[in-house]
Design a protein around this motif. Structure first.
Motif, PDB file in Angstrom:
ATOM      1  N   THR A 150      48.827  33.017  35.604  1.00 29.97           N
ATOM      2  CA  THR A 150      48.798  31.549  35.634  1.00 29.97           C
ATOM      3  C   THR A 150      50.096  30.991  36.207  1.00 29.97           C
ATOM      4  O   THR A 150      50.075  30.076  37.037  1.00 29.97           O
ATOM      5  N   LEU A 151      51.227  31.528  35.752  1.00 34.07           N
ATOM      6  CA  LEU A 151      52.513  31.012  36.237  1.00 34.07           C
ATOM      7  C   LEU A 151      52.612  31.166  37.753  1.00 34.07           C
ATOM      8  O   LEU A 151      53.085  30.274  38.464  1.00 34.07           O
ATOM      9  N   LEU A 152      52.125  32.314  38.244  1.00 34.18           N
ATOM     10  CA  LEU A 152      52.167  32.560  39.693  1.00 34.18           C
ATOM     11  C   LEU A 152      51.115  31.756  40.449  1.00 34.18           C
ATOM     12  O   LEU A 152      51.131  31.689  41.676  1.00 34.18           O
ATOM     13  N   GLY A 153      50.185  31.160  39.704  1.00 31.72           N
ATOM     14  CA  GLY A 153      49.089  30.433  40.357  1.00 31.72           C
ATOM     15  C   GLY A 153      48.046  31.387  40.890  1.00 31.72           C
ATOM     16  O   GLY A 153      47.577  31.242  42.031  1.00 31.72           O
ATOM     17  N   ALA A 154      47.689  32.374  40.079  1.00 33.90           N
ATOM     18  CA  ALA A 154      46.689  33.370  40.496  1.00 33.90           C
ATOM     19  C   ALA A 154      45.687  33.591  39.371  1.00 33.90           C
ATOM     20  O   ALA A 154      45.892  33.136  38.244  1.00 33.90           O
ATOM     21  N   ARG A 155      44.582  34.266  39.704  1.00 36.13           N
ATOM     22  CA  ARG A 155      43.597  34.621  38.680  1.00 36.13           C
ATOM     23  C   ARG A 155      42.919  35.924  39.080  1.00 36.13           C
ATOM     24  O   ARG A 155      43.007  36.346  40.239  1.00 36.13           O
ATOM     25  N   THR A 156      42.225  36.515  38.105  1.00 35.38           N
ATOM     26  CA  THR A 156      41.560  37.784  38.402  1.00 35.38           C
ATOM     27  C   THR A 156      40.261  37.526  39.157  1.00 35.38           C
ATOM     28  O   THR A 156      39.674  36.447  39.066  1.00 35.38           O
ATOM     29  N   LYS A 157      39.820  38.561  39.891  1.00 29.90           N
ATOM     30  CA  LYS A 157      38.535  38.496  40.590  1.00 29.90           C
ATOM     31  C   LYS A 157      37.625  39.552  39.982  1.00 29.90           C
ATOM     32  O   LYS A 157      38.061  40.676  39.724  1.00 29.90           O
ATOM     33  N   THR A 158      36.375  39.186  39.782  1.00 27.35           N
ATOM     34  CA  THR A 158      35.438  40.100  39.134  1.00 27.35           C
ATOM     35  C   THR A 158      34.389  40.539  40.160  1.00 27.35           C
ATOM     36  O   THR A 158      33.874  39.704  40.910  1.00 27.35           O
ATOM     37  N   ASP A 159      34.051  41.834  40.187  1.00 27.53           N
ATOM     38  CA  ASP A 159      33.049  42.291  41.160  1.00 27.53           C
ATOM     39  C   ASP A 159      31.630  42.113  40.611  1.00 27.53           C
ATOM     40  O   ASP A 159      31.437  41.611  39.499  1.00 27.53           O
ATOM     41  N   GLU A 160      30.637  42.581  41.378  1.00 28.22           N
ATOM     42  CA  GLU A 160      29.222  42.357  40.995  1.00 28.22           C
ATOM     43  C   GLU A 160      28.897  42.993  39.644  1.00 28.22           C
ATOM     44  O   GLU A 160      27.994  42.551  38.940  1.00 28.22           O
ATOM     45  N   LEU A 161      29.640  44.031  39.289  1.00 24.68           N
ATOM     46  CA  LEU A 161      29.349  44.707  38.019  1.00 24.68           C
ATOM     47  C   LEU A 161      30.149  44.102  36.858  1.00 24.68           C
ATOM     48  O   LEU A 161      30.139  44.618  35.743  1.00 24.68           O
ATOM     49  N   GLY A 162      30.877  43.024  37.156  1.00 22.95           N
ATOM     50  CA  GLY A 162      31.661  42.374  36.091  1.00 22.95           C
ATOM     51  C   GLY A 162      33.008  43.039  35.870  1.00 22.95           C
ATOM     52  O   GLY A 162      33.686  42.749  34.889  1.00 22.95           O
ATOM     53  N   LYS A 163      33.397  43.947  36.773  1.00 18.73           N
ATOM     54  CA  LYS A 163      34.688  44.628  36.597  1.00 18.73           C
ATOM     55  C   LYS A 163      35.812  43.834  37.262  1.00 18.73           C
ATOM     56  O   LYS A 163      35.649  43.349  38.387  1.00 18.73           O
ATOM     57  N   ILE A 164      36.953  43.764  36.573  1.00 23.47           N
ATOM     58  CA  ILE A 164      38.113  43.112  37.182  1.00 23.47           C
ATOM     59  C   ILE A 164      38.810  44.144  38.057  1.00 23.47           C
ATOM     60  O   ILE A 164      39.266  45.175  37.560  1.00 23.47           O
ATOM     61  N   GLY A 165      38.853  43.866  39.363  1.00 20.25           N
ATOM     62  CA  GLY A 165      39.453  44.872  40.233  1.00 20.25           C
ATOM     63  C   GLY A 165      40.509  44.288  41.157  1.00 20.25           C
ATOM     64  O   GLY A 165      41.201  45.021  41.859  1.00 20.25           O
ATOM     65  N   ASP A 166      40.639  42.968  41.152  1.00 17.89           N
ATOM     66  CA  ASP A 166      41.585  42.365  42.099  1.00 17.89           C
ATOM     67  C   ASP A 166      42.015  40.986  41.583  1.00 17.89           C
ATOM     68  O   ASP A 166      41.494  40.496  40.580  1.00 17.89           O
ATOM     69  N   VAL A 167      42.959  40.386  42.299  1.00 21.10           N
ATOM     70  CA  VAL A 167      43.410  39.026  41.961  1.00 21.10           C
ATOM     71  C   VAL A 167      43.355  38.166  43.219  1.00 21.10           C
ATOM     72  O   VAL A 167      43.314  38.681  44.338  1.00 21.10           O
ATOM     73  N   GLU A 168      43.349  36.859  43.002  1.00 24.97           N
ATOM     74  CA  GLU A 168      43.395  35.941  44.148  1.00 24.97           C
ATOM     75  C   GLU A 168      44.284  34.762  43.773  1.00 24.97           C
ATOM     76  O   GLU A 168      44.477  34.467  42.579  1.00 24.97           O
ATOM     77  N   LEU A 169      44.812  34.100  44.799  1.00 25.08           N
ATOM     78  CA  LEU A 169      45.636  32.921  44.531  1.00 25.08           C
ATOM     79  C   LEU A 169      44.727  31.718  44.282  1.00 25.08           C
ATOM     80  O   LEU A 169      43.668  31.590  44.903  1.00 25.08           O
ATOM     81  N   ILE A 170      45.161  30.842  43.394  1.00 24.61           N
ATOM     82  CA  ILE A 170      44.477  29.567  43.203  1.00 24.61           C
ATOM     83  C   ILE A 170      45.100  28.610  44.225  1.00 24.61           C
ATOM     84  O   ILE A 170      46.333  28.580  44.361  1.00 24.61           O
ATOM     85  N   GLY A 171      44.281  27.858  44.942  1.00 25.37           N
ATOM     86  CA  GLY A 171      44.830  26.945  45.954  1.00 25.37           C
ATOM     87  C   GLY A 171      45.772  25.935  45.310  1.00 25.37           C
ATOM     88  O   GLY A 171      45.604  25.564  44.143  1.00 25.37           O
ATOM     89  N   LEU A 172      46.764  25.494  46.077  1.00 22.78           N
ATOM     90  CA  LEU A 172      47.771  24.575  45.514  1.00 22.78           C
ATOM     91  C   LEU A 172      47.145  23.280  45.007  1.00 22.78           C
ATOM     92  O   LEU A 172      47.586  22.715  44.009  1.00 22.78           O
ATOM     93  N   GLU A 173      46.088  22.839  45.699  1.00 23.23           N
ATOM     94  CA  GLU A 173      45.458  21.583  45.294  1.00 23.23           C
ATOM     95  C   GLU A 173      44.841  21.726  43.901  1.00 23.23           C
ATOM     96  O   GLU A 173      45.029  20.878  43.031  1.00 23.23           O
ATOM     97  N   GLU A 174      44.138  22.840  43.717  1.00 16.54           N
ATOM     98  CA  GLU A 174      43.526  23.088  42.406  1.00 16.54           C
ATOM     99  C   GLU A 174      44.604  23.331  41.349  1.00 16.54           C
ATOM    100  O   GLU A 174      44.491  22.869  40.216  1.00 16.54           O
ATOM    101  N   LEU A 175      45.646  24.040  41.732  1.00 16.19           N
ATOM    102  CA  LEU A 175      46.720  24.372  40.788  1.00 16.19           C
ATOM    103  C   LEU A 175      47.448  23.100  40.335  1.00 16.19           C
ATOM    104  O   LEU A 175      47.796  22.949  39.159  1.00 16.19           O
ATOM    105  N   GLY A 176      47.710  22.215  41.272  1.00 12.08           N
ATOM    106  CA  GLY A 176      48.312  20.925  40.926  1.00 12.08           C
ATOM    107  C   GLY A 176      49.780  20.986  40.550  1.00 12.08           C
ATOM    108  O   GLY A 176      50.331  20.061  39.959  1.00 12.08           O
TER     109      GLY A 176
END
Ligand code: BEZ
Ligand code: MG
Length: 470
Positions: A137-163
């Motif tokens: 959260t501090l970095l402005g990121a979140r986990t990404k979940t694949d089709e099987l519901g597994k957490i395997g990666d992260v992505e940045l939250i856009g600055l607009e959404e992050l605020g």
């Protein structure tokens, strides 16, 4: 028991506006917990395990979060590495990270540009990865979940959404975290590198701002300047700051900071290797305004063990030596089951610990009833409190004065302590004198004289006994 439950049911149920019997399920639930708490099969299970026999499994958690952890004496299973942070932990971590930023802004009028975050393994196992979610959260990121519901990666939250800006987050993880949570280690490292590489305005991306500054000043590579996840060398644990403090063998603050960076200065590379990079750690910590660690449960307080000041105190002292300014230091109490995360300053938490334990007759009388070991525990608590002076200047003068009055200046109490454990009593007098000589405690000459006499008396008594034995 049944009559009591019926009475309580009427009384509490009435107060809560419930009909008779509606609390029935609740009482059964409490009864089951009490029963499970009173079962003790630890020794029996240990013997079964040593015999190579089956030991029942159990979840590993805090009793408040998951009462299924009792009875103890079972084989704790830890985690599914691809399900951490859990959904609840992600929500709680997001809330507590935003609350931390809110409180910092309230006091300082701006976002912290860089936070030194201490992450422990056991805490994250207990909370389902709340600390991991805080860091993301501090970095402005979140986990990404694949089709099987597994957490395997992260992505940045856009600055607009992050605020708000992405906060530069320097993570020092314990050896236990490094060993147990290797998937989360990779995710956190990747989130920091993605944030550093994002082509965004520097006033909205503090990690990128500092990375570019480092490259300019030190001429290092982008890769090295973006290292944000640090731990010990593989196979090594701890920052050694506690050992230096406990043995009174440190000469100045630099020695504590040096121990911390040399032990914790191993950075994770994108290839998943740990490389010795104390200079990169120092560079990253140079920007820190706030140091933070979660206190995961009410079971262990920050002065109960020496590891909290070793880690949180150690990193804070390092920042202070690098920047010539002590960072704000905060701790999060995530032991509650709901509501808003409580975040408080380290000073308040240290003082709360001292008032509820070291200076609380209920606590110390219970310790003294344990005899020799109880006095050792009181002494350890004093030493750990002192550790917060040595590393974070977080102990107020009255704390030492009251400890001295309660235990050593009161002749009756001093006599009890000496009788039960002369070594620990001498160590307490020595620790208070050391607090005074290092400038952590201002005391009047009469008090110091009493402590010196007590120390000298015990020293000669103990030496006398040892000579007699020899
Ligand atoms: C940990 O869980 O990571 C930890 C526990 C105790 C001391 C240090 C680290
Ligand atoms: Mg220890």
């Amino acid at each position: 028991m049944a009559v009591r439950a019926a009475e309580a049911d009427r009384y509490l149920g009435g107060k809560a506006g419930l009909k008779a019997g509606e609390l029935h399920g609740f009482w059964s639930f409490l009864q089951e917990i009490i029963l499970n708490l009173s079962l003790n099969t630890e020794l029996e299970s240990l013997l079964r395990a040593l015999d190579g026999r089956y030991v029942l499994p159990s979840p590993g958690n805090d009793l408040v979060r998951d009462p299924g952890v009792v009875p103890t004496g079972r084989n704790i299973h830890s985690l599914d590495p691809y399900a951490m942070p859990s959904m609840q932990a992600a929500r709680a971590g997001r809330q507590s990270a935003e609350e931390l930023l809110r409180q910092y802004r309230l006091e300082h009028g701006a976002y912290p540009q860089s936070i030194a975050l201490v992450l422990w393994g056991t805490d994250n196992l207990k909370s389902g990865g709340e600390g991991v979610a805080q860091a993301l959260t501090l970095l402005g990121a979140r986990t990404k979940t694949d089709e099987l519901g597994k957490i395997g990666d992260v992505e940045l939250i856009g600055l607009e959404e992050l605020g708000r800006p992405r906060i530069d987050t320097v993570m020092t993880v314990s050896g236990i975290f490094r060993d147990l949570l290797s998937v989360q280690v990779r995710l956190l490292d990747r989130a920091a590198r993605l944030a550093a590489a994002a082509d965004e305005p520097l006033e909205m991306n503090f990690i990128r701002k500092h990375v570019l500054q480092e490259i300019e000043e030190r001429g290092c590579s982008f890769l090295e300047a973006s290292n944000r996840l640090y731990s010990n060398a593989p196979g090594s644990y701890g920052a050694n700051v506690n050992h230096l403090v406990e043995s009174s063998s440190w000469e100045g603050d630099d020695e504590l900071a040096e121990a911390f960076t040399s032990r914790k200065g191993f950075a994770l590379t994108p290839r998943g290797e740990w490389t010795e990079s104390p200079d990169a750690l120092r560079s990253a910590l140079k920007h820190v305004n706030l140091a933070y660690q979660n206190i995961d449960s009410a079971e262990i307080g920050i002065s109960d063990i020496d590891h909290y000041y070793e880690y949180l105190g150690g990193v804070s002292k390092t920042v202070e030596r690098l920047t010539s300014a002590r960072p704000a230091i905060m701790v999060g109490d995530s032991s509650g089951t709901g509501g808003r995360q409580r975040i408080t300053s380290l000073e308040k938490m240290v003082s709360l610990e001292a008032r509820t334990k070291l200076l609380n007759p209920k606590w110390y009388e219970a310790m003294l009833s344990q005899g020799y070991e109880g006095v050792r525990e009181i002494e350890a608590h004093l030493s750990n409190t002192y550790g917060w002076s040595a590393t974070a200047s977080a102990v107020e003068n009255w704390t030492y004065s009251r400890v001295s009055e309660t235990y050593l200046q009161d002749p009756e109490m001093a006599a009890r302590l000496k009788e039960l454990n002369p070594h620990a009593t001498m160590a307490m007098a020595g620790r208070l004198l050391e607090a005074n000589s290092r400038g952590f405690w201002q005391a009047d000459e009469g008090t110091l004289e009493t402590l010196r006499n007590l120390y000298a008396d015990l020293e000669s008594r103990i030496e006398g006994v040892e000579e007699e034995k020899a």
